[in-house]
Every structure is written in structure tokens, then in C-alpha cells.
Design a protein around this motif. Structure first.
Motif, short mmCIF file in Angstrom:
data_model
loop_
_atom_site.label_atom_id
_atom_site.label_comp_id
_atom_site.label_asym_id
_atom_site.label_seq_id
_atom_site.Cartn_x
_atom_site.Cartn_y
_atom_site.Cartn_z
N ARG A 1 0.86 -1.18 0.00
CA ARG A 1 0.00 0.00 0.00
C ARG A 1 0.90 1.23 0.00
NH1 ARG A 1 -5.66 -1.53 2.72
NH2 ARG A 1 -5.54 -3.80 2.48
N VAL A 2 0.54 2.23 -0.81
CA VAL A 2 1.44 3.37 -1.01
C VAL A 2 0.78 4.67 -0.59
CG1 VAL A 2 2.65 2.21 -2.89
CG2 VAL A 2 0.68 3.68 -3.41
N HIS A 3 1.62 5.70 -0.44
CA HIS A 3 1.15 7.01 0.01
C HIS A 3 0.77 7.93 -1.15
CE1 HIS A 3 2.23 6.18 4.17
NE2 HIS A 3 3.39 5.73 3.75
N ASP A 4 1.33 7.71 -2.32
CA ASP A 4 1.02 8.55 -3.47
C ASP A 4 -0.47 8.38 -3.80
OD1 ASP A 4 0.56 8.93 -6.49
OD2 ASP A 4 2.59 9.72 -6.26
N SER A 5 -1.23 9.47 -3.70
CA SER A 5 -2.69 9.37 -3.81
C SER A 5 -3.15 8.87 -5.17
CB SER A 5 -3.33 10.73 -3.50
OG SER A 5 -2.82 11.73 -4.37
N ALA A 6 -2.49 9.31 -6.23
CA ALA A 6 -2.89 8.87 -7.57
C ALA A 6 -2.62 7.39 -7.77
CB ALA A 6 -2.15 9.70 -8.63
N VAL A 7 -1.46 6.93 -7.32
CA VAL A 7 -1.13 5.50 -7.46
C VAL A 7 -2.04 4.67 -6.56
CG1 VAL A 7 0.67 3.76 -7.18
CG2 VAL A 7 1.25 6.03 -8.09
N ALA A 8 -2.31 5.15 -5.35
CA ALA A 8 -3.20 4.43 -4.43
C ALA A 8 -4.59 4.28 -5.04
CB ALA A 8 -3.28 5.16 -3.09
N ALA A 9 -5.07 5.32 -5.69
CA ALA A 9 -6.39 5.25 -6.34
C ALA A 9 -6.38 4.26 -7.49
CB ALA A 9 -6.79 6.64 -6.83
N GLU A 10 -5.28 4.21 -8.21
CA GLU A 10 -5.15 3.29 -9.35
C GLU A 10 -5.24 1.83 -8.91
OE1 GLU A 10 -1.63 2.11 -12.59
OE2 GLU A 10 -1.55 4.02 -11.51
N PHE A 11 -4.72 1.53 -7.73
CA PHE A 11 -4.67 0.14 -7.25
C PHE A 11 -5.71 -0.15 -6.16
CE2 PHE A 11 -0.62 0.68 -9.29
CZ PHE A 11 -0.31 -0.57 -9.81
N LYS A 12 -6.60 0.77 -5.91
CA LYS A 12 -7.54 0.65 -4.79
C LYS A 12 -8.32 -0.66 -4.79
CE LYS A 12 -11.51 2.98 -2.61
NZ LYS A 12 -10.98 2.75 -1.26
N SER A 13 -8.77 -1.10 -5.94
CA SER A 13 -9.60 -2.31 -6.02
C SER A 13 -8.85 -3.58 -5.61
CB SER A 13 -10.15 -2.48 -7.44
OG SER A 13 -9.09 -2.68 -8.37
N GLN A 14 -7.53 -3.52 -5.59
CA GLN A 14 -6.73 -4.70 -5.27
C GLN A 14 -6.47 -4.86 -3.77
OE1 GLN A 14 -3.28 -5.21 -7.77
NE2 GLN A 14 -4.20 -4.06 -9.44
N PHE A 15 -6.87 -3.86 -2.99
CA PHE A 15 -6.58 -3.91 -1.56
C PHE A 15 -7.88 -3.88 -0.76
CE2 PHE A 15 -2.76 -2.08 -3.47
CZ PHE A 15 -1.78 -2.88 -2.91
N PRO A 16 -8.20 -4.97 -0.05
CA PRO A 16 -9.43 -5.02 0.75
C PRO A 16 -9.41 -3.98 1.86
CG PRO A 16 -8.44 -7.22 0.51
CD PRO A 16 -7.43 -6.23 0.02
N ASP A 17 -10.59 -3.50 2.22
CA ASP A 17 -10.69 -2.61 3.36
C ASP A 17 -10.34 -3.37 4.63
OD1 ASP A 17 -11.49 -0.46 1.82
OD2 ASP A 17 -13.62 -0.92 2.03
N VAL A 18 -9.60 -2.73 5.51
CA VAL A 18 -9.24 -3.34 6.79
C VAL A 18 -9.00 -2.22 7.79
CG1 VAL A 18 -6.79 -3.43 6.14
CG2 VAL A 18 -7.64 -4.90 7.98
N ARG A 19 -9.42 -2.43 8.99
CA ARG A 19 -9.18 -1.43 10.04
C ARG A 19 -7.77 -1.62 10.58
NH1 ARG A 19 -10.15 -1.32 15.64
NH2 ARG A 19 -11.21 -3.34 15.55
#
Length: 328
Positions: free
Chosen positions: A278-296
């Protein structure tokens, strides 16, 4: 004649300076055990952008890596998976005490979390940390004395138990001890633990960084393994630092900084995300968002009071980890 010699010496020194600076075209990155493929890709991209430059790699559990550097391993940079191993280098005079100010996000270019990998079809129906202490479940993770990966597992399990048992320390300790009892073999690092689980077929669930679970599934196929994300886990920051003592001796500081800066670029962040981080760059994070499940995610600061307190109460001599692990 004297003037000629002085001018000649000055000219020689002037010529030698740039030549010496240019001769530093190779650095060593000491990194954590399960990051081999990630940094092979990062280094390839970095070398393509900086022709003539080579980045060599060393991989092992980060606690072991830190000790090796103190004992003489000439690593110019470290890309570790826990803060306390860099702090160990600080205490031994190899890294500056304000190293977290040298790069963004407290010198953590990307992050992950302890997650689960189970057999295909999840035959033991493992969904959360509570399932890992069942009598019919064998758990695989490496030795927490040598692996930052395993220490995060210990901390994440402890954080879960603190919530589940509302801070009852006796029950928390009992929960974590049972988890350790369910581990049939403790390997020295995360990659060896992966081998134990996937290739040797030992255990029902592997606990490792989420990035590693995705890499294993990609390599071995979802017909053999599948990922399970627990309800809550611990934010695992992957800190980086320049090893000041080494770069000052080698004259490699500029190259070392350029390399670590690259991990924060869009290209470096995209590579990290492609390898499951998981990365901090907002644009890259948005690009890969679907690949990372939500977790608290909880943090070491919120649950444990920070790394200094963790080191004293959990990982230091006589600490809780030693009390639990020392009996195994």
C-alpha cells in the motif's frame, strides 16, 4: 619551480575530486527477507533511469541485518520493516538520530499489514485472529527474535487480543501464548516460513505481510492458496534510512539519497503497489484501490505507546515476548 609544483598539486587534486565522486557507482541495500522481488524490480527501474549505476541487495530478517551492519556489512542504505532495527543502528553510531526526518512519511515510502494465507478453499474456515488459537489449526510464521515480519505478527495478535479481552492482560498473554503453541516450526525469516507453508505443506495458515500473500498467490496460483484479510490488523511501516557511517566512508551519500528518493516517485510507488504494498502517493493508491481489501488498521502508537515502549516492555530482555517465546 616551487610555484609550478604547487599549481601542479592543486590541478591534480582538482582532477582527482570529480573522478573520485564519479567512481561511486554502486551501493548496497540491506533489506528484509520477503522483499527480494520488490527490490529487484525497483532496482531495475532505478538503474534504467541512472545508467552505469548498480544497486546490490542483501536480504534477511531485519534484526539479523541490523546486527550484520554493526558487525561490518557495508550497506549504504537500509529498507527495513520495523523502526526498532534502524534505531539499533542509531544506538551503534551508524545512522543519525533524526533519520525519520530525511524522507517523507517518517521515512516510510510504503506500508503493509500482517495478513493470512490459507489453503485453497479455506478448508479450516479461517477468518480472523480468533481462529488461529483453535486446537485444530497450525500456524506458520517466522522466529520473532530474528524477523521483523514475525514481530509484527506478534504485535498484531496482541492488539487484537487487547480489544477482544478489553485490556485483560492475563487473557491477552494466554491468547498470544496459545498462538505460539500452534506454530510447529519457527523459521529464521519470512521467506523460509513461506517455503515451509507452500512447498513443504506444513500448517493451515501462514501469517505474513499482505504484500507477501499476494506475491505467493501470484507465484503458486489461487488453486493452491488464497488470501484472507482479518477484521483488524497493525499498520506495518517499512522505514528506510541512509547508513551515515558507511556512505561517509565510501563517498556514496548522494547516490544513496537519490536511490531512496526514487522509492517515493510515481514510478517507484507504482512498482511497490504492483508488488502488493500500500502506497502514500494518492494517484497511485487510487489506481490500485480495487486490489486492496478494506481493513481497520491500528498503530503501534495508539495500542502500545510507540516503539520505545514496545522495545522495553515486549522485545527487551525479560519482556513479554521473551516470557512467551522463551518457553517454546
Amino acid at each position: 619551480m616551487k610555484r609550478f609544483l604547487l599549481v601542479g598539486a592543486a590541478l591534480a587534486a582538482l582532477l582527482a575530486g570529480p573522478a573520485q565522486a564519479q567512481s561511486v557507482d554502486k551501493i548496497l541495500n540491506a533489506s528484509y527477507d520477503v522483499a527480494r522481488e520488490l527490490f529487484a524490480a525497483e532496482n531495475k527501474a532505478f538503474a534504467a533511469a541512472h545508467p552505469g549505476v548498480t544497486v546490490d541487495q542483501s536480504h534477511a530478517g531485519t534484526s539479523k541485518q541490523a546486527r550484520s551492519i554493526v558487525e561490518g556489512l557495508q550497506a549504504d542504505v537500509v529498507t527495513f520493516n520495523q523502526v526498532i532495527d534502524i534505531d539499533f543502528l542509531v544506538k551503534n553510531g551508524l545512522v543519525s538520530d533524526d533519520w525519520q526526518k530525511d524522507f517523507p512519511n517518517q521515512a516510510s515510502p510504503f506500508y503493509s499489514l500482517p495478513s493470512f494465507l490459507v489453503r485453497a478453499g479455506n478448508p479450516k474456515n479461517i477468518k480472523d485472529w480468533s481462529d488461529l488459537v483453535r486446537d485444530d489449526v497450525q500456524v506458520i510464521f517466522p522466529n520473532p527474535k530474528t524477523s521483523g515480519n514475525a514481530r509484527y505478527t506478534y504485535l498484531a495478535a496482541t492488539a487484537y487480543a487487547k480489544e477482544a479481552f478489553k485490556g485483560d492482560e492475563a487473557k491477552v498473554k494466554e491468547f498470544v501464548a496459545k498462538l505460539f503453541d500452534n506454530v510447529p516450526v519457527f523459521d529464521t525469516g519470512g521467506r523460509a516460513a513461506t517455503t515451509t507453508f507452500v512447498e513443504r505443506g506444513i500448517g493451515d495458515v501462514l501469517i505474513t505481510f499482505e504484500a507477501e500473500t499476494r506475491g505467493i498467490a501470484r507465484e503458486y496460483g489461487t488453486d493452491k492458496v488464497e488470501s484472507v484479510t482479518p477484521s483488524v490488523s497493525l499498520l506495518a511501516e517499512f522505514p528506510v534510512a541512509i547508513v551515515d557511517k558507511v556512505v561517509d566512508e565510501r563517498g556514496s551519500r548522494d547516490l544513496a539519497k537519490t536511490y531512496l528518493d526514487f522509492l517515493y516517485t510515481t514510478e517507484g510507488q507504482r512498482i511497490a503497489a504492483e508488488y502488493g504494498n500500500r502506497v502514500h502517493d494518492s494517484a497511485v493508491a487510487a489506481e490500485f484501490k480495487s486490489q486492496f481489501p478494506d481493513v481497520r488498521l491500528v498503530t503501534v502508537e495508539d495500542v502500545f505507546g510507540g516503539w520505545d515502549k514496545i522495545q522495553k516492555e515486549h522485545f527487551g530482555p525479560g519482556g513479554l515476548l521473551e516470557q512467551i517465546y522463551g518457553k517454546r
